[in-house]
Motif scaffolding. Structure first.
Motif, PDB file in Angstrom:
ATOM      1  N   GLY A   8       0.831  -1.212   0.000  1.00  0.00           N
ATOM      2  CA  GLY A   8       0.000   0.000   0.000  1.00  0.00           C
ATOM      3  C   GLY A   8       0.855   1.246   0.000  1.00  0.00           C
ATOM      4  O   GLY A   8       0.432   2.318   0.442  1.00  0.00           O
ATOM      5  N   SER A   9       2.067   1.112  -0.554  1.00  0.00           N
ATOM      6  CA  SER A   9       3.073   2.179  -0.491  1.00  0.00           C
ATOM      7  C   SER A   9       2.670   3.446  -1.237  1.00  0.00           C
ATOM      8  O   SER A   9       3.167   4.526  -0.925  1.00  0.00           O
ATOM      9  N   ALA A  10       1.777   3.327  -2.216  1.00  0.00           N
ATOM     10  CA  ALA A  10       1.387   4.503  -2.994  1.00  0.00           C
ATOM     11  C   ALA A  10       0.238   5.271  -2.349  1.00  0.00           C
ATOM     12  O   ALA A  10      -0.159   6.327  -2.844  1.00  0.00           O
ATOM     13  N   GLY A  11      -0.287   4.774  -1.231  1.00  0.00           N
ATOM     14  CA  GLY A  11      -1.473   5.372  -0.636  1.00  0.00           C
ATOM     15  C   GLY A  11      -1.171   6.533   0.295  1.00  0.00           C
ATOM     16  O   GLY A  11      -0.021   6.939   0.482  1.00  0.00           O
ATOM     17  N   ALA A  12      -2.239   7.031   0.907  1.00  0.00           N
ATOM     18  CA  ALA A  12      -2.135   8.228   1.759  1.00  0.00           C
ATOM     19  C   ALA A  12      -1.276   7.970   2.989  1.00  0.00           C
ATOM     20  O   ALA A  12      -0.514   8.849   3.411  1.00  0.00           O
ATOM     21  N   VAL A  13      -1.381   6.794   3.574  1.00  0.00           N
ATOM     22  CA  VAL A  13      -0.521   6.445   4.711  1.00  0.00           C
ATOM     23  C   VAL A  13       0.837   5.996   4.196  1.00  0.00           C
ATOM     24  O   VAL A  13       1.890   6.365   4.745  1.00  0.00           O
ATOM     25  N   GLY A  14       0.826   5.213   3.129  1.00  0.00           N
ATOM     26  CA  GLY A  14       2.062   4.613   2.626  1.00  0.00           C
ATOM     27  C   GLY A  14       3.117   5.635   2.239  1.00  0.00           C
ATOM     28  O   GLY A  14       4.306   5.453   2.548  1.00  0.00           O
ATOM     29  N   PRO A  35       2.038   2.315  -9.326  1.00  0.00           N
ATOM     30  CA  PRO A  35       3.424   2.689  -9.022  1.00  0.00           C
ATOM     31  C   PRO A  35       3.515   3.664  -7.853  1.00  0.00           C
ATOM     32  O   PRO A  35       2.635   4.490  -7.638  1.00  0.00           O
ATOM     33  N   THR A  36       4.604   3.538  -7.093  1.00  0.00           N
ATOM     34  CA  THR A  36       4.849   4.391  -5.931  1.00  0.00           C
ATOM     35  C   THR A  36       5.997   5.342  -6.246  1.00  0.00           C
ATOM     36  O   THR A  36       7.102   4.880  -6.559  1.00  0.00           O
ATOM     37  N   PRO A  37       5.768   6.652  -6.170  1.00  0.00           N
ATOM     38  CA  PRO A  37       6.874   7.583  -6.425  1.00  0.00           C
ATOM     39  C   PRO A  37       7.905   7.559  -5.293  1.00  0.00           C
ATOM     40  O   PRO A  37       7.535   7.421  -4.118  1.00  0.00           O
ATOM     41  N   GLY A  38       9.174   7.661  -5.645  1.00  0.00           N
ATOM     42  CA  GLY A  38      10.224   7.965  -4.665  1.00  0.00           C
ATOM     43  C   GLY A  38      10.745   6.821  -3.827  1.00  0.00           C
ATOM     44  O   GLY A  38      11.531   7.062  -2.920  1.00  0.00           O
ATOM     45  N   VAL A  39      10.338   5.562  -4.098  1.00  0.00           N
ATOM     46  CA  VAL A  39      10.883   4.461  -3.291  1.00  0.00           C
ATOM     47  C   VAL A  39      12.128   3.885  -3.974  1.00  0.00           C
ATOM     48  O   VAL A  39      12.357   4.096  -5.165  1.00  0.00           O
ATOM     49  N   ASP A  40      12.930   3.141  -3.225  1.00  0.00           N
ATOM     50  CA  ASP A  40      14.178   2.587  -3.768  1.00  0.00           C
ATOM     51  C   ASP A  40      13.907   1.436  -4.731  1.00  0.00           C
ATOM     52  O   ASP A  40      14.610   1.260  -5.721  1.00  0.00           O
ATOM     53  N   GLU A  41      12.913   0.611  -4.367  1.00  0.00           N
ATOM     54  CA  GLU A  41      12.593  -0.575  -5.168  1.00  0.00           C
ATOM     55  C   GLU A  41      11.078  -0.720  -5.139  1.00  0.00           C
ATOM     56  O   GLU A  41      10.444  -0.274  -4.183  1.00  0.00           O
ATOM     57  N   GLN A  42      10.509  -1.367  -6.159  1.00  0.00           N
ATOM     58  CA  GLN A  42       9.074  -1.610  -6.048  1.00  0.00           C
ATOM     59  C   GLN A  42       8.604  -2.783  -6.880  1.00  0.00           C
ATOM     60  O   GLN A  42       9.199  -3.133  -7.895  1.00  0.00           O
ATOM     61  N   VAL A  43       7.518  -3.377  -6.399  1.00  0.00           N
ATOM     62  CA  VAL A  43       6.798  -4.409  -7.130  1.00  0.00           C
ATOM     63  C   VAL A  43       5.393  -3.863  -7.323  1.00  0.00           C
ATOM     64  O   VAL A  43       4.769  -3.404  -6.364  1.00  0.00           O
ATOM     65  N   VAL A  44       4.929  -3.873  -8.573  1.00  0.00           N
ATOM     66  CA  VAL A  44       3.563  -3.413  -8.845  1.00  0.00           C
ATOM     67  C   VAL A  44       2.704  -4.652  -9.059  1.00  0.00           C
ATOM     68  O   VAL A  44       2.979  -5.463  -9.951  1.00  0.00           O
ATOM     69  N   GLY A  45       1.703  -4.831  -8.209  1.00  0.00           N
ATOM     70  CA  GLY A  45       0.857  -6.013  -8.326  1.00  0.00           C
ATOM     71  C   GLY A  45      -0.141  -6.079  -7.193  1.00  0.00           C
ATOM     72  O   GLY A  45      -0.197  -5.193  -6.334  1.00  0.00           O
ATOM     73  N   ASP A  46      -0.902  -7.163  -7.198  1.00  0.00           N
ATOM     74  CA  ASP A  46      -2.026  -7.307  -6.274  1.00  0.00           C
ATOM     75  C   ASP A  46      -1.650  -8.274  -5.148  1.00  0.00           C
ATOM     76  O   ASP A  46      -1.174  -9.382  -5.417  1.00  0.00           O
ATOM     77  N   ILE A  47      -1.892  -7.891  -3.904  1.00  0.00           N
ATOM     78  CA  ILE A  47      -1.544  -8.767  -2.777  1.00  0.00           C
ATOM     79  C   ILE A  47      -2.431 -10.010  -2.703  1.00  0.00           C
ATOM     80  O   ILE A  47      -2.131 -10.936  -1.948  1.00  0.00           O
ATOM     81  N   ALA A  48      -3.523 -10.030  -3.469  1.00  0.00           N
ATOM     82  CA  ALA A  48      -4.334 -11.248  -3.519  1.00  0.00           C
ATOM     83  C   ALA A  48      -3.635 -12.335  -4.338  1.00  0.00           C
ATOM     84  O   ALA A  48      -4.059 -13.491  -4.333  1.00  0.00           O
ATOM     85  N   ASN A  49      -2.547 -11.967  -5.031  1.00  0.00           N
ATOM     86  CA  ASN A  49      -1.776 -12.905  -5.857  1.00  0.00           C
ATOM     87  C   ASN A  49      -0.546 -13.364  -5.064  1.00  0.00           C
ATOM     88  O   ASN A  49       0.346 -12.562  -4.771  1.00  0.00           O
TER      89      ASN A  49
END
Ligand SMILES: NC(=O)c1ccc[n+]([C@@H]2O[C@H](COP(=O)([O-])OP(=O)(O)OC[C@H]3O[C@@H](n4cnc5c(N)ncnc54)[C@H](O)[C@@H]3O)[C@@H](O)[C@H]2O)c1
Length: 246
Positions: A8-14, A35-49
């Motif tokens: 949930g890194s792209a969200g209001a709390v994240g 996509p999440t702006p400004g993080v070092d690394e990221q995975v874009v996908g659904d946590i249900a997977n």
């Protein structure tokens, strides 16, 4: 430096959480559907997977799990992120033997009309909708994974982190400042929750300064070393509604 996976890194709390972790020198890995702006690394996908979650957790030391349907909704909407996604994330955390898992719960776990004590205690729960029920499920899953699998878990009952200008205008109208959690205070609390030592399982409230009127902030102070700094609208992360500006 340690890798912290933030779902949930792209969200209001994240976003403020990722920023604070970055300021403290952690390698921040985001996992979100977008996509999440400004993080070092990221995975874009659904946590249900499960494959997505397995890929994201590789090499991580700690996890902050925020990804969720964040307000009440039909159970069919809650089921993927808040039930199946939570299960996938907790199982992956257990298999990876992470040092710490921090879960997003909500003050809604204790429905307002059922708050017997003021400030509300962390050992009280009385959900008033299905969303709140999924958050109590998260708390209980955290407790169970701590009990059975020695995972160190902190569940954070988040107050109202005002997400956008419309919500800010709503807060300004209803003046429920005791519910306010600033983005800055949220960032600091979650970073403290990653760093705290000697916790098997704990539930804490996360609110800003005026939250002490409504919620027992003592567990967060004692266990995490967190004390809030902001009063509405400080630390909002964007311009406050016009009527609050001097
Ligand atoms: N903002 C608040 O006032 C508040 C209060 C109490 C609890 N919470 C909890 O904090 C967490 C974050 O809430 P928020 O306010 O940042 O919400 P948000 O909607 O701004 O952010 C949630 C993020 O999770 C992502 N997400 C949702 N489902 C996903 C899925 N299946 N797979 C991957 N990513 C997914 C979304 O893309 C989004 O970026 C949630 O668990 C929410 O229940 C928030």
């Amino acid at each position: 430096m340690a890798i912290v996976l933030v779902t949930g890194s792209a969200g209001a709390v994240g976003q403020p959480v990722c920023q604070e972790l970055g300021r403290r020198g952690y390698t921040v890995r985001g996992l979100d559907r977008v996509p999440t702006p400004g993080v070092d690394e990221q995975v874009v996908g659904d946590i249900a997977n499960t494959d997505v979650v397995q890929q994201a957790i590789q090499g991580a030391d700690a996890l902050i799990h925020l990804a969720a349907q964040p307000v009440d909704a039909d159970f069919s909407v809650l089921l993927g992120p808040n039930v199946i996604g939570l299960y996938n994330v907790m199982n992956a955390a257990r298999e990876a033997a992470l040092r710490r898992v921090v879960l997003a719960s909500s003050i809604q776990v204790l429905w307002r009309a059922h708050r017997k004590s003021r400030p509300a205690r962390v050992d009280e729960a009385a959900p008033g909708n299905h969303y709140a029920l999924t958050k109590l499920w998260a708390e209980e899953m955290g407790a169970m994974y701590s009990r059975r699998y020695d995972l160190s878990v902190i569940a954070v009952r988040i107050a109202w982190l005002v997400r956008n200008p419309d919500e800010a205008a709503h807060m300004q109208r209803c003046q429920r400042f005791e519910l306010y959690l600033s983005a800055n205070d949220a960032g600091r609390l979650f970073a403290c929750a990653v760093e705290a030592e000697g916790i098997d399982f704990a539930v804490v409230y996360a609110a800003s300064v005026d939250g002490a009127r409504a919620f027992d902030l003592e567990p967060a102070r004692r266990l995490l070393g967190y004390t809030p700094r902001d009063r509405w609208p400080d630390g909002l992360g964007f311009d406050p509604p016009a009527e609050t500006q001097s």
